[in-house]
Design a protein around this motif. Structure first.
Motif, mmCIF file in Angstrom:
data_model
loop_
_atom_site.group_PDB
_atom_site.id
_atom_site.type_symbol
_atom_site.label_atom_id
_atom_site.label_comp_id
_atom_site.label_asym_id
_atom_site.label_seq_id
_atom_site.Cartn_x
_atom_site.Cartn_y
_atom_site.Cartn_z
ATOM 1 N N PRO A 83 -6.080 1.264 -3.178
ATOM 2 C CA PRO A 83 -5.002 2.131 -2.698
ATOM 3 C C PRO A 83 -5.450 3.552 -2.354
ATOM 4 O O PRO A 83 -4.731 4.272 -1.669
ATOM 5 C CB PRO A 83 -4.000 2.139 -3.855
ATOM 6 C CG PRO A 83 -4.826 1.853 -5.057
ATOM 7 C CD PRO A 83 -5.945 0.967 -4.600
ATOM 8 N N LYS B 242 -8.582 4.322 -0.839
ATOM 9 C CA LYS B 242 -9.279 4.258 0.451
ATOM 10 C C LYS B 242 -8.510 3.456 1.496
ATOM 11 O O LYS B 242 -8.924 3.378 2.637
ATOM 12 C CB LYS B 242 -10.665 3.645 0.258
ATOM 13 C CG LYS B 242 -11.572 4.499 -0.606
ATOM 14 C CD LYS B 242 -12.927 3.833 -0.771
ATOM 15 C CE LYS B 242 -13.822 4.657 -1.673
ATOM 16 N NZ LYS B 242 -15.100 3.989 -1.938
ATOM 17 N N HIS B 243 -7.401 2.808 1.084
ATOM 18 C CA HIS B 243 -6.600 1.950 1.966
ATOM 19 C C HIS B 243 -7.449 0.843 2.569
ATOM 20 O O HIS B 243 -7.404 0.556 3.758
ATOM 21 C CB HIS B 243 -5.886 2.761 3.051
ATOM 22 C CG HIS B 243 -5.075 3.881 2.489
ATOM 23 N ND1 HIS B 243 -3.934 3.672 1.741
ATOM 24 C CD2 HIS B 243 -5.257 5.220 2.521
ATOM 25 C CE1 HIS B 243 -3.448 4.835 1.351
ATOM 26 N NE2 HIS B 243 -4.235 5.784 1.809
ATOM 27 N N LEU C 230 -6.329 -4.718 -3.051
ATOM 28 C CA LEU C 230 -6.139 -3.450 -2.352
ATOM 29 C C LEU C 230 -6.820 -2.314 -3.101
ATOM 30 O O LEU C 230 -6.675 -2.193 -4.310
ATOM 31 C CB LEU C 230 -4.635 -3.144 -2.229
ATOM 32 C CG LEU C 230 -4.237 -1.808 -1.626
ATOM 33 C CD1 LEU C 230 -4.586 -1.753 -0.141
ATOM 34 C CD2 LEU C 230 -2.746 -1.563 -1.828
ATOM 35 N N ALA D 220 -0.112 4.302 2.263
ATOM 36 C CA ALA D 220 0.109 4.076 3.693
ATOM 37 C C ALA D 220 1.566 3.720 3.977
ATOM 38 O O ALA D 220 2.009 3.780 5.119
ATOM 39 C CB ALA D 220 -0.807 2.973 4.201
ATOM 40 N N ASP E 80 0.870 -1.170 0.000
ATOM 41 C CA ASP E 80 0.000 0.000 0.000
ATOM 42 C C ASP E 80 0.909 1.223 0.000
ATOM 43 O O ASP E 80 1.432 1.624 1.037
ATOM 44 C CB ASP E 80 -0.914 -0.009 1.231
ATOM 45 C CG ASP E 80 -1.935 1.120 1.220
ATOM 46 O OD1 ASP E 80 -1.690 2.152 0.562
ATOM 47 O OD2 ASP E 80 -2.974 0.982 1.885
ATOM 48 N N LYS F 65 -9.697 -1.953 6.962
ATOM 49 C CA LYS F 65 -9.283 -0.570 6.728
ATOM 50 C C LYS F 65 -7.880 -0.442 7.295
ATOM 51 O O LYS F 65 -7.658 -0.717 8.480
ATOM 52 C CB LYS F 65 -10.244 0.410 7.429
ATOM 53 C CG LYS F 65 -9.795 1.852 7.416
ATOM 54 C CD LYS F 65 -9.945 2.486 6.069
ATOM 55 C CE LYS F 65 -9.597 3.960 6.128
ATOM 56 N NZ LYS F 65 -9.392 4.552 4.830
ATOM 57 N N ILE F 66 -6.918 -0.054 6.474
ATOM 58 C CA ILE F 66 -5.537 0.033 6.894
ATOM 59 C C ILE F 66 -5.259 1.407 7.465
ATOM 60 O O ILE F 66 -5.338 2.421 6.753
ATOM 61 C CB ILE F 66 -4.566 -0.268 5.712
ATOM 62 C CG1 ILE F 66 -4.902 -1.618 5.098
ATOM 63 C CG2 ILE F 66 -3.118 -0.210 6.177
ATOM 64 C CD1 ILE F 66 -4.876 -2.791 6.051
#
Length: 93
Positions: free
Chosen positions: A72, A74-75, A70, A28, A25, A90-91
Motif C-alpha cells: 500500500p 508503493k502501490h 498489495l 490510491a 488500495d 504499479k497502480i
C-alpha cells in the motif's frame, strides 16, 4: 445497522468467468479485482468504489490469476498465477 444494507453491484467485463481476488488500495482509492478466464488470459481491474466506474482493465500473464497481495505504500500489486508466475503491477490512477 443501515450501513450493512446492499448498496449495489459493479459489473465487470462480460469475458470474465469468475472474480477470484479483491483488494482495496486506500492510498490510491481504488478497488482492485482479478478475474479468472477459461479462454485467453485473466484480467486485473481498477475500480472507483464510489462511482463504480472501471478506471482500467489490463491482462495478466496467465489465465488463472489468484488473490493479489498489495504494497500500500508503493502501490504495487502482486498477482500470483498457479502456473508459477507472479505478475507485478504499479497502480497509477
Amino acid at each position: 445497522l443501515d450501513d450493512n444494507l446492499f448498496k449495489g453491484s459493479i459489473e465487470l467485463s462480460a469475458g470474465s468467468d469468475a472474480i477470484v481476488g479483491l483488494v482495496y488500495d486506500e492510498g490510491a482509492g481504488v478497488l482492485l479485482a482479478t478475474s479468472f478466464a477459461t479462454s485467453g488470459k485473466g484480467d486485473l481491474y481498477a475500480i472507483d468504489p464510489d462511482t463504480k466506474e472501471i478506471l482500467f482493465q489490463t491482462e495478466t500473464s496467465g489465465m488463472n490469476p489468484s488473490f493479489p497481495g498489495l504494497d500500500p505504500v508503493k502501490h504495487i500489486l502482486y498477482v500470483p498465477d498457479p502456473i508459477g508466475l507472479v505478475d507485478i503491477f504499479k497502480i497509477i490512477v
